[in-house]
Structures are given as C-alpha cells and as structure tokens.
Design a protein around this motif. Structure first.
Motif, PDB file in Angstrom:
ATOM      1  N   THR A  97      16.329   4.765   3.929  1.00 45.76           N
ATOM      2  CA  THR A  97      15.506   5.163   2.782  1.00 45.76           C
ATOM      3  C   THR A  97      14.848   3.961   2.116  1.00 45.76           C
ATOM      4  OG1 THR A  97      16.939   7.073   2.370  1.00 45.76           O
ATOM      5  CG2 THR A  97      15.533   6.334   0.544  1.00 45.76           C
ATOM      6  N   GLY A  98      15.633   2.918   1.886  1.00 46.33           N
ATOM      7  CA  GLY A  98      15.094   1.730   1.222  1.00 46.33           C
ATOM      8  C   GLY A  98      13.987   1.073   2.019  1.00 46.33           C
ATOM      9  N   LEU A  99      14.154   1.036   3.353  1.00 44.37           N
ATOM     10  CA  LEU A  99      13.158   0.406   4.206  1.00 44.37           C
ATOM     11  C   LEU A  99      11.850   1.197   4.185  1.00 44.37           C
ATOM     12  CD1 LEU A  99      12.332  -1.698   6.312  1.00 44.37           C
ATOM     13  CD2 LEU A  99      13.296  -0.185   8.077  1.00 44.37           C
ATOM     14  N   ALA A 100      11.938   2.513   4.312  1.00 50.17           N
ATOM     15  CA  ALA A 100      10.736   3.343   4.364  1.00 50.17           C
ATOM     16  C   ALA A 100       9.951   3.264   3.063  1.00 50.17           C
ATOM     17  CB  ALA A 100      11.124   4.789   4.664  1.00 50.17           C
ATOM     18  N   TRP A 101      10.637   3.467   1.948  1.00 49.23           N
ATOM     19  CA  TRP A 101       9.936   3.432   0.663  1.00 49.23           C
ATOM     20  C   TRP A 101       9.519   2.016   0.281  1.00 49.23           C
ATOM     21  CZ3 TRP A 101       7.936   7.694  -0.863  1.00 49.23           C
ATOM     22  CH2 TRP A 101       8.559   8.909  -0.608  1.00 49.23           C
ATOM     23  N   GLY A 102      10.340   1.040   0.668  1.00 44.49           N
ATOM     24  CA  GLY A 102       9.994  -0.358   0.375  1.00 44.49           C
ATOM     25  C   GLY A 102       8.757  -0.808   1.130  1.00 44.49           C
ATOM     26  N   LEU A 103       8.626  -0.384   2.391  1.00 42.55           N
ATOM     27  CA  LEU A 103       7.446  -0.749   3.178  1.00 42.55           C
ATOM     28  C   LEU A 103       6.203  -0.086   2.592  1.00 42.55           C
ATOM     29  CD1 LEU A 103       6.289  -2.175   5.645  1.00 42.55           C
ATOM     30  CD2 LEU A 103       6.815  -0.129   7.000  1.00 42.55           C
ATOM     31  N   ALA A 104       6.318   1.183   2.203  1.00 44.12           N
ATOM     32  CA  ALA A 104       5.185   1.866   1.573  1.00 44.12           C
ATOM     33  C   ALA A 104       4.775   1.157   0.287  1.00 44.12           C
ATOM     34  CB  ALA A 104       5.540   3.327   1.287  1.00 44.12           C
ATOM     35  N   GLY A 105       5.760   0.740  -0.505  1.00 41.51           N
ATOM     36  CA  GLY A 105       5.460   0.033  -1.752  1.00 41.51           C
ATOM     37  C   GLY A 105       4.807  -1.307  -1.518  1.00 41.51           C
ATOM     38  N   ALA A 106       5.275  -2.044  -0.497  1.00 44.38           N
ATOM     39  CA  ALA A 106       4.707  -3.360  -0.210  1.00 44.38           C
ATOM     40  C   ALA A 106       3.255  -3.252   0.236  1.00 44.38           C
ATOM     41  CB  ALA A 106       5.539  -4.058   0.874  1.00 44.38           C
ATOM     42  N   ILE A 107       2.970  -2.271   1.079  1.00 39.59           N
ATOM     43  CA  ILE A 107       1.583  -2.057   1.530  1.00 39.59           C
ATOM     44  C   ILE A 107       0.703  -1.687   0.340  1.00 39.59           C
ATOM     45  CG2 ILE A 107       0.077  -0.595   2.924  1.00 39.59           C
ATOM     46  CD1 ILE A 107       2.388  -0.370   4.938  1.00 39.59           C
ATOM     47  N   ALA A 108       1.215  -0.818  -0.510  1.00 38.69           N
ATOM     48  CA  ALA A 108       0.443  -0.381  -1.673  1.00 38.69           C
ATOM     49  C   ALA A 108       0.148  -1.536  -2.615  1.00 38.69           C
ATOM     50  CB  ALA A 108       1.199   0.719  -2.415  1.00 38.69           C
ATOM     51  N   ILE A 109       1.133  -2.374  -2.867  1.00 41.94           N
ATOM     52  CA  ILE A 109       0.929  -3.523  -3.770  1.00 41.94           C
ATOM     53  C   ILE A 109      -0.081  -4.499  -3.171  1.00 41.94           C
ATOM     54  CG2 ILE A 109       2.046  -5.562  -4.753  1.00 41.94           C
ATOM     55  CD1 ILE A 109       4.573  -3.825  -5.071  1.00 41.94           C
ATOM     56  N   ALA A 110       0.050  -4.781  -1.873  1.00 39.16           N
ATOM     57  CA  ALA A 110      -0.868  -5.720  -1.216  1.00 39.16           C
ATOM     58  C   ALA A 110      -2.309  -5.214  -1.296  1.00 39.16           C
ATOM     59  CB  ALA A 110      -0.451  -5.932   0.233  1.00 39.16           C
ATOM     60  N   MET A 111      -2.506  -3.927  -1.048  1.00 42.83           N
ATOM     61  CA  MET A 111      -3.861  -3.378  -1.095  1.00 42.83           C
ATOM     62  C   MET A 111      -4.375  -3.289  -2.531  1.00 42.83           C
ATOM     63  SD  MET A 111      -3.993  -0.464   1.896  1.00 42.83           S
ATOM     64  CE  MET A 111      -5.751  -0.279   1.616  1.00 42.83           C
ATOM     65  N   GLY A 112      -3.476  -3.053  -3.482  1.00 41.19           N
ATOM     66  CA  GLY A 112      -3.885  -3.020  -4.881  1.00 41.19           C
ATOM     67  C   GLY A 112      -4.364  -4.371  -5.367  1.00 41.19           C
ATOM     68  N   VAL A 113      -3.647  -5.424  -4.981  1.00 43.56           N
ATOM     69  CA  VAL A 113      -4.052  -6.780  -5.357  1.00 43.56           C
ATOM     70  C   VAL A 113      -5.386  -7.138  -4.709  1.00 43.56           C
ATOM     71  CG1 VAL A 113      -3.466  -9.229  -5.137  1.00 43.56           C
ATOM     72  CG2 VAL A 113      -1.703  -7.577  -5.790  1.00 43.56           C
ATOM     73  N   ASP A 114      -5.536  -6.811  -3.427  1.00 41.81           N
ATOM     74  CA  ASP A 114      -6.776  -7.120  -2.716  1.00 41.81           C
ATOM     75  C   ASP A 114      -7.959  -6.354  -3.296  1.00 41.81           C
ATOM     76  OD1 ASP A 114      -8.105  -8.401  -0.303  1.00 41.81           O
ATOM     77  OD2 ASP A 114      -8.530  -6.290   0.091  1.00 41.81           O
ATOM     78  N   ALA A 115      -7.698  -5.150  -3.811  1.00 37.22           N
ATOM     79  CA  ALA A 115      -8.776  -4.325  -4.356  1.00 37.22           C
ATOM     80  C   ALA A 115      -9.455  -4.969  -5.554  1.00 37.22           C
ATOM     81  CB  ALA A 115      -8.230  -2.944  -4.742  1.00 37.22           C
ATOM     82  N   VAL A 116      -8.715  -5.749  -6.331  1.00 40.53           N
ATOM     83  CA  VAL A 116      -9.299  -6.342  -7.539  1.00 40.53           C
ATOM     84  C   VAL A 116      -9.527  -7.852  -7.427  1.00 40.53           C
ATOM     85  CG1 VAL A 116      -8.427  -4.579  -9.089  1.00 40.53           C
ATOM     86  CG2 VAL A 116      -7.006  -6.563  -8.599  1.00 40.53           C
ATOM     87  N   LEU A 117      -8.830  -8.495  -6.517  1.00 40.06           N
ATOM     88  CA  LEU A 117      -8.946  -9.955  -6.407  1.00 40.06           C
ATOM     89  C   LEU A 117      -9.457 -10.418  -5.051  1.00 40.06           C
ATOM     90  CD1 LEU A 117      -5.608 -11.077  -8.152  1.00 40.06           C
ATOM     91  CD2 LEU A 117      -7.890 -10.870  -9.163  1.00 40.06           C
ATOM     92  N   GLY A 118      -9.787  -9.482  -4.174  1.00 39.70           N
ATOM     93  CA  GLY A 118     -10.185  -9.849  -2.812  1.00 39.70           C
ATOM     94  C   GLY A 118     -11.443 -10.702  -2.767  1.00 39.70           C
ATOM     95  N   ARG A 119     -11.401 -11.754  -1.966  1.00 38.28           N
ATOM     96  CA  ARG A 119     -12.549 -12.634  -1.756  1.00 38.28           C
ATOM     97  C   ARG A 119     -13.465 -12.008  -0.716  1.00 38.28           C
ATOM     98  NH1 ARG A 119     -12.831 -17.873   1.290  1.00 38.28           N
ATOM     99  NH2 ARG A 119     -14.256 -19.276   0.166  1.00 38.28           N
ATOM    100  N   PRO A 120     -14.788 -12.150  -0.854  1.00 42.01           N
ATOM    101  CA  PRO A 120     -15.682 -11.557   0.150  1.00 42.01           C
ATOM    102  C   PRO A 120     -15.358 -12.030   1.564  1.00 42.01           C
ATOM    103  CG  PRO A 120     -16.946 -12.281  -1.748  1.00 42.01           C
ATOM    104  CD  PRO A 120     -15.546 -12.789  -1.952  1.00 42.01           C
ATOM    105  N   ARG A 121     -15.300 -11.079   2.503  1.00 41.58           N
ATOM    106  CA  ARG A 121     -15.129 -11.415   3.914  1.00 41.58           C
ATOM    107  C   ARG A 121     -16.449 -11.947   4.457  1.00 41.58           C
ATOM    108  NH1 ARG A 121     -11.011  -8.576   1.370  1.00 41.58           N
ATOM    109  NH2 ARG A 121      -9.592  -7.583   2.851  1.00 41.58           N
ATOM    110  N   LEU A 122     -16.372 -12.800   5.441  1.00 41.38           N
ATOM    111  CA  LEU A 122     -17.571 -13.257   6.138  1.00 41.38           C
ATOM    112  C   LEU A 122     -17.671 -12.473   7.439  1.00 41.38           C
ATOM    113  CD1 LEU A 122     -19.975 -15.179   6.268  1.00 41.38           C
ATOM    114  CD2 LEU A 122     -18.506 -16.812   7.481  1.00 41.38           C
TER     115      LEU A 122
END
Length: 362
Positions: A97-122
């Motif tokens: 349970t911890g692994l499944a929900w923890g992985l979902a949370g980690a992906i969500a946090i990473a994408m949330g941070v990138d959504a507001v602070l992401g540098r333009p891709r080349l």
C-alpha cells in the motif's frame, strides 16, 4: 473600501468550487492515510491567499510565492486524482500500500513542481525540403512564440530566453506572435528583450491576437525600433551565397487582418518558403500555395494536457493543429507550445518550449 464587482465575485466562487473538486479526493486519501485533518487544513491555507486575489480568468496580481504554491499544489492534486485508480488497482493486485500510494504521490509532486517552475524545453526538429539549395543545407531556424510579457512574465525572463537562443548561433530567428498579454504596459519591455535576438540572417516577427489587445501599431513600431523585422502580409528574400529563402509573415486572423496570398505575392518562383503564421489554422492555405514550412504558435499546447499525447489537451477545443510537427504532402507545420501563459502561470502536461528547425534537402 471598494466593493467587489459581481463578475469578480462569481469568478472567485467558480474558481473555489473547481479547486475544491480537484483537491477533495487528495485530501480524503491523505486524511485516511494519516488519520488526521492536517491535509484539509493545509489545502485551505494554500488555496485561500491565491483565490482572494483573483480578478478574472486572465488577470491577477503579479505572482508571489503563494501563487506558485497554490498552482503547484492544485496541479499535483489533479495528477494524483488521475493516478488514484492505478494505485488502487496496484494495491488490489498485491503491491504494498505504501509503495503504490507513495509512487503516485511522488509523480504528482514532481509534475506539480514542473507545472509552475519548469524551464522551457529546447525542441530540435528536422524538416526535409525538396529542391533545397546546397547553400541552405543544415540551415537552422530558431523560434520563440507566445511570450505573453506581462505581470506573469517580466522582461528579465524574456531576456533569458533570448540569451538561450542566441547561444545557439542560429542562421535565422523567428517570433510567432502574442508578445504581450494585454494593454500597453509591457510593450517597450518585450521589444527591448526581443530586440536582443541575434542570428546570421536576422530576426523576424509576425503578430498574434493578443498583440491587438492594445495598439498594434505601437507594438510594430517598438519592435522595429529595436531591430526586428515585422512581417504583416509580406515577405523578404534571405540570401545565403547563391541560395535563397523566402521568409514571409501573415497578420492576425482573429481581427481578420490575415492575407496569405498577399504575404506570398513577392515569392520568387522555385524559392523555398518559411511562413510565420501565429494561428496554425492558416496551414491549409499555406499548403495549397506550396509553402514548405509554416511556423505557428497560439495553442500553448493546451496549457493543460496529457503528457506525450498532443491530441489530449485543451488546445483541441480550438484547432486540430495542437502542438509539434505536422506534414501534409511537401508542406510542414510546426506548432510551438510557446514560453508564456494565458491566465495563471501554470502548464501541466504542455511544457513551455523554444524550437530549432533544421532544413535538410529531401
């Protein structure tokens, strides 16, 4: 004390309801996992400051830490909402349970941070052009689009994007519209920043719909004063030795100023053409006239979409040409996702970008 306008109050209420729906599943899951009301209190504290300062879907105060925190949190919540079913199915299949929900949370946090602070891709793409002169083999064209200089995009940030393109030592650089958000307050600022663009054969721009949310002539004068060539239903011949390239630009479609035929009227026979057209819906007209490469923007890739699936984004509501490279016959279209934003400074699944298109003989 000034009284809020009914429109602003209704918009804030609608925004509050929307973010409540987005956050509620996450708050419930986290409260269940932690056995505390802390997630709900956190959501309230993060959301309230940003919601209070909202004015309309497109206008807000200059972003502060609370802005990025709220938008990043909401973006992470939205991703987590989508990952809840796969996480639950993984647990049912025997995953910890911890692994499944923890992985979902980690992906969500990473994408949330990138959504507001992401540098333009080349983004680097190759376009093969029949009959390309040998002198233009490997010719590199830079593109920056949808800058939307304004409260969310200051002059300094635009200048940093310009510096990234200049470092590539490009042959030609293009700006495909929507340089400002609205009004005249940032016209000189964006002109100064984009005036720093450097390429061997110059910098060219076309107008977008937002560029007429103020005095369009003011923008044109400011850009040309800083050294850019603004192409409004016209074109110029760029020479590289014995090789020639016709670079044209179309004016804005939303104000019915566009005229593709006029833009191509000065095209020498047999000379490859690059057409700057902010609105990608002009591509069929360009293809019908044998334009080899059309560079567009306008869509932002939807600003909200499913990563890696360009058909699944908000841009599908306005056009079939949502993002990236398209080909029909001998004609190519590149739709740049842009570097700025319309409305909140957030991009989820549609990261900002700068593009370099390399011409090769077919």
């Amino acid at each position: 004390m000034s009284r809020r306008t009914p429109i602003r109050s209704r918009f804030q209420l609608l925004a509050a309801l929307l973010v409540t729906v987005v956050q509620l599943p996450v708050v419930l899951v986290l409260s269940w996992l932690t056995h505390t009301p802390v997630p709900g209190v956190f959501a309230l504290l993060v959301s309230s400051p940003y919601l209070r300062q909202l004015q309309s879907p497109w206008h807000s105060t200059p972003p502060a830490l609370s802005t990025y925190l709220a938008l990043g949190w909401w973006s992470a919540c939205l991703v987590f909402d989508l990952l809840m079913l796969p996480a639950w199915l993984a647990v049912r299949a025997g995953a910890p349970t911890g692994l499944a929900w923890g992985l979902a949370g980690a992906i969500a946090i990473a994408m949330g941070v990138d959504a507001v602070l992401g540098r333009p891709r080349l983004r680097k793409r190759v376009v093969r052009v029949p009959g390309l002169p040998p002198e233009l083999e490997g010719y590199r064209i830079g593109q920056i689009s949808d800058v939307h200089c304004g409260p969310n995009v200051p002059e300094e940030r635009v200048a940093s994007w310009v510096a990234r393109l200049n470092a590539l030592n490009l042959d030609l650089v293009t700006v495909t519209g929507d340089l400002i958000t609205h009004g005249s307050s940032h016209v000189e600022a964006v002109a100064r920043a984009l005036g720093g663009l450097r390429a061997k054969d110059g910098a060219f721009a076309c107008m977008g719909n937002h560029d007429y949310f103020t005095d369009g002539e003011h923008i044109v004068r400011s850009l040309e004063h800083e050294g850019l060539t603004v192409l409004r239903n016209r074109g110029v011949v760029v020479k590289r030795g014995a090789g020639r390239l016709y670079v044209a630009g179309v004016d804005d479609t939303w104000t019915s100023r566009d005229d593709v035929e006029r833009a191509l009227a000065g095209r020498p026979e047999g000379v490859p053409t690059v057409l700057l057209a902010h609105d990608p819906d002009l591509f069929p007209q360009a293809q019908a006239r044998g334009v080899e490469l059309t560079l567009s923007g306008h869509t932002h890739g939807g600003q909200l979409g499913v990563p890696g699936v360009r058909r699944l984004s908000l841009a599908r509501l306005i056009t079939r040409w949502t993002a990236g490279l398209y080909r029909q016959g001998r004609s190519w279209l590149y739709v740049n996702r842009g570097v700025g934003t319309t409305g909140p400074p957030v991009r989820l699944g549609a990261p900002p970008e700068l593009a370099v298109i390399t011409l090769r003989a077919a």
